[in-house]
Design a protein around this motif. Structure first.
Motif, mmCIF file in Angstrom:
data_model
loop_
_atom_site.group_PDB
_atom_site.id
_atom_site.type_symbol
_atom_site.label_atom_id
_atom_site.label_comp_id
_atom_site.label_asym_id
_atom_site.label_seq_id
_atom_site.Cartn_x
_atom_site.Cartn_y
_atom_site.Cartn_z
ATOM 1 N N THR A 1 0.837 -1.185 0.000
ATOM 2 C CA THR A 1 0.000 0.000 0.000
ATOM 3 C C THR A 1 0.877 1.242 0.000
ATOM 4 O O THR A 1 2.102 1.166 0.222
ATOM 5 C CB THR A 1 -0.980 0.011 1.191
ATOM 6 N N ILE A 2 0.254 2.375 -0.267
ATOM 7 C CA ILE A 2 0.931 3.666 -0.316
ATOM 8 C C ILE A 2 -0.165 4.730 -0.302
ATOM 9 O O ILE A 2 -1.343 4.417 -0.500
ATOM 10 C CB ILE A 2 1.836 3.779 -1.587
ATOM 11 N N PHE A 3 0.187 5.962 -0.057
ATOM 12 C CA PHE A 3 -0.772 7.072 -0.040
ATOM 13 C C PHE A 3 -1.644 7.004 -1.287
ATOM 14 O O PHE A 3 -1.146 6.966 -2.403
ATOM 15 C CB PHE A 3 0.009 8.385 0.004
ATOM 16 N N SER A 4 -2.955 6.982 -1.089
ATOM 17 C CA SER A 4 -3.863 6.701 -2.204
ATOM 18 C C SER A 4 -4.030 7.899 -3.136
ATOM 19 O O SER A 4 -3.737 9.044 -2.772
ATOM 20 C CB SER A 4 -5.230 6.291 -1.666
ATOM 21 N N ALA A 5 -4.549 7.626 -4.323
ATOM 22 C CA ALA A 5 -4.810 8.694 -5.295
ATOM 23 C C ALA A 5 -5.855 9.667 -4.750
ATOM 24 O O ALA A 5 -5.743 10.885 -4.942
ATOM 25 C CB ALA A 5 -5.268 8.096 -6.621
ATOM 26 N N ASN A 6 -6.872 9.137 -4.068
ATOM 27 C CA ASN A 6 -7.900 10.012 -3.503
ATOM 28 C C ASN A 6 -7.334 10.886 -2.389
ATOM 29 O O ASN A 6 -7.667 12.069 -2.279
ATOM 30 C CB ASN A 6 -9.068 9.181 -2.977
ATOM 31 N N GLU A 7 -6.487 10.303 -1.553
ATOM 32 C CA GLU A 7 -5.855 11.090 -0.493
ATOM 33 C C GLU A 7 -4.942 12.158 -1.094
ATOM 34 O O GLU A 7 -4.863 13.282 -0.586
ATOM 35 C CB GLU A 7 -5.072 10.161 0.439
ATOM 36 N N GLU A 8 -4.266 11.805 -2.179
ATOM 37 C CA GLU A 8 -3.368 12.768 -2.824
ATOM 38 C C GLU A 8 -4.137 13.970 -3.370
ATOM 39 O O GLU A 8 -3.651 15.110 -3.314
ATOM 40 C CB GLU A 8 -2.584 12.094 -3.958
ATOM 41 N N LYS A 9 -5.339 13.726 -3.882
ATOM 42 C CA LYS A 9 -6.159 14.837 -4.373
ATOM 43 C C LYS A 9 -6.470 15.815 -3.258
ATOM 44 O O LYS A 9 -6.462 17.034 -3.457
ATOM 45 C CB LYS A 9 -7.456 14.301 -4.994
ATOM 46 N N SER B 1 1.388 -4.940 -6.575
ATOM 47 C CA SER B 1 -0.057 -5.147 -6.435
ATOM 48 C C SER B 1 -0.534 -4.218 -5.324
ATOM 49 O O SER B 1 -0.447 -4.551 -4.140
ATOM 50 C CB SER B 1 -0.361 -6.607 -6.095
ATOM 51 N N VAL B 2 -0.992 -3.026 -5.714
ATOM 52 C CA VAL B 2 -1.266 -1.955 -4.754
ATOM 53 C C VAL B 2 -2.695 -2.040 -4.225
ATOM 54 O O VAL B 2 -3.645 -2.173 -4.994
ATOM 55 C CB VAL B 2 -1.022 -0.578 -5.390
ATOM 56 N N GLU B 3 -2.822 -1.959 -2.905
ATOM 57 C CA GLU B 3 -4.120 -1.961 -2.239
ATOM 58 C C GLU B 3 -4.252 -0.685 -1.417
ATOM 59 O O GLU B 3 -3.262 -0.184 -0.885
ATOM 60 C CB GLU B 3 -4.238 -3.166 -1.294
ATOM 61 N N ASN B 4 -5.467 -0.173 -1.314
ATOM 62 C CA ASN B 4 -5.739 0.951 -0.426
ATOM 63 C C ASN B 4 -6.964 0.652 0.412
ATOM 64 O O ASN B 4 -7.860 -0.084 -0.013
ATOM 65 C CB ASN B 4 -5.951 2.255 -1.213
ATOM 66 N N GLY B 5 -7.000 1.218 1.610
ATOM 67 C CA GLY B 5 -8.125 1.000 2.501
ATOM 68 C C GLY B 5 -9.392 1.644 1.976
ATOM 69 O O GLY B 5 -9.362 2.527 1.113
ATOM 70 N N ALA B 6 -10.527 1.219 2.514
ATOM 71 C CA ALA B 6 -11.823 1.707 2.043
ATOM 72 C C ALA B 6 -12.079 3.154 2.440
ATOM 73 O O ALA B 6 -12.850 3.859 1.787
ATOM 74 C CB ALA B 6 -12.939 0.815 2.588
ATOM 75 N N GLN B 7 -11.412 3.617 3.491
ATOM 76 C CA GLN B 7 -11.671 4.959 4.002
ATOM 77 C C GLN B 7 -10.398 5.791 3.940
ATOM 78 O O GLN B 7 -9.333 5.377 4.406
ATOM 79 C CB GLN B 7 -12.168 4.884 5.451
ATOM 80 N N ASN B 8 -10.508 6.991 3.353
ATOM 81 C CA ASN B 8 -9.364 7.889 3.290
ATOM 82 C C ASN B 8 -8.862 8.248 4.686
ATOM 83 O O ASN B 8 -9.663 8.489 5.603
ATOM 84 C CB ASN B 8 -9.742 9.193 2.575
ATOM 85 N N PHE B 9 -7.546 8.297 4.826
ATOM 86 C CA PHE B 9 -6.877 8.762 6.047
ATOM 87 C C PHE B 9 -7.204 7.915 7.273
ATOM 88 O O PHE B 9 -7.062 8.371 8.411
ATOM 89 C CB PHE B 9 -7.183 10.246 6.306
ATOM 90 N N ALA B 10 -7.630 6.686 7.047
ATOM 91 C CA ALA B 10 -7.808 5.720 8.138
ATOM 92 C C ALA B 10 -6.630 4.758 8.116
ATOM 93 O O ALA B 10 -6.055 4.493 7.058
ATOM 94 C CB ALA B 10 -9.120 4.962 7.975
#
Length: 263
Positions: free
Chosen positions: A188-196, A221-230
């Motif tokens: 995982t890594i800082f998500s695209a939505n969080e980056e926006k 194989s990148v995964e991000n959590g369902a909730q931003n900043f959680a």
């Protein structure tokens, strides 16, 4: 008595280029650096901080806020004091010299976040050499928030990989990644939505690429959590990655447990 040494790879970057040709000020995040570092030391390990130039990393002022410590002003003050005065954070070494001297004596490696690693750790072949050791030996390898972008340093041509991402050429980036050691790893890594959100409210500018896109181009194989900043942490083999600033404590816990399990 120390249980062993842990390498902390910090960034020396203070600016990051953005779309339109300008730059924004940046640095490492305070909590992402200090919370895991304090947990590593509390578990009985010795920290060796190393950076590309050998200078101490600059803390991004945006991160010097109680909101990154659960609103706890006392925790913020403790973090400030640790970063300002602890021996672990104030005896940085030049990364190339640490790598050249050999990494066999290190139990694991940790890379903090903040936007700074995008500038100097991502294209750094020496970072790649360091990560290759921990990968080959199966030693715990933890990276937090934007820190996982440093995994690109292990690409066959890390400078070419970064340049291709800036140019928006994912196919060329994939070619530059070559036989990337983390191909197929879950991460995982800082998500695209969080980056926006960060672009709009913190950077006031747009980056050339988002972080999941880069690691996907490399073969991750990148995964991000369902909730931003959680909090969200992914462990795959020796690799432990945390998505965002809120992942500092769970990542630190997972890393310390992995160090203990390896013995």
């Amino acid at each position: 008595m120390s249980k062993g040494k842990v390498l902390v790879i910090g960034s020396n970057a203070t600016t990051l280029e953005v779309q339109g040709g300008g730059t924004v000020e940046t640095g490492q995040y305070l909590n992402e650096t200090v919370v895991p570092a304090m947990a590593i030391e509390a578990a009985g390990y010795e920290i060796v901080l190393a950076t590309p130039t050998g200078a101490k990393p600059t803390i991004d002022p945006v991160s010097d806020a109680a909101e990154h410590f659960g609103g706890d002003e006392k925790a913020l003050e403790e973090a400030r004091g640790y970063y300002a005065h602890s021996p672990a954070m104030n005896a940085p070494k030049k990364l190339s010299e640490v790598v050249d001297a050999g990494l066999d004596g290190f139990a694991g490696v940790f890379v903090p976040g903040g936007h700074a690693p995008i500038t100097d750790l991502m294209p750094d072949e020496t970072v790649g050499r360091a990560l290759a050791h921990f990968h080959t030996e199966g030693k715990p390898t933890a990276l937090l928030c934007h820190g996982p972008i440093a995994l690109a340093g292990a690409a066959a041509d890390p400078k070419g990989f970064r340049a291709a991402m800036v140019a928006g050429d994912d196919a060329k980036a994939a070619e530059a990644a070559g036989d990337w050691p983390y191909r197929g790893y879950r991460m995982t890594i800082f998500s695209a939505n969080e980056e926006k959100v960060a672009e709009e409210h913190i950077l006031k500018a747009k980056l050339y690429f988002d972080m999941p896109r880069a690691l996907t181009a490399a073969g991750g194989s990148v995964e991000n959590g369902a909730q931003n900043f959680a909090p969200f942490v992914v462990t795959d083999r020796e690799l432990i990655t945390g998505q965002n600033p809120a992942s500092d404590k769970p990542l630190a816990k997972a890393f310390v447990e992995a160090l203990a399990a390896r013995g």
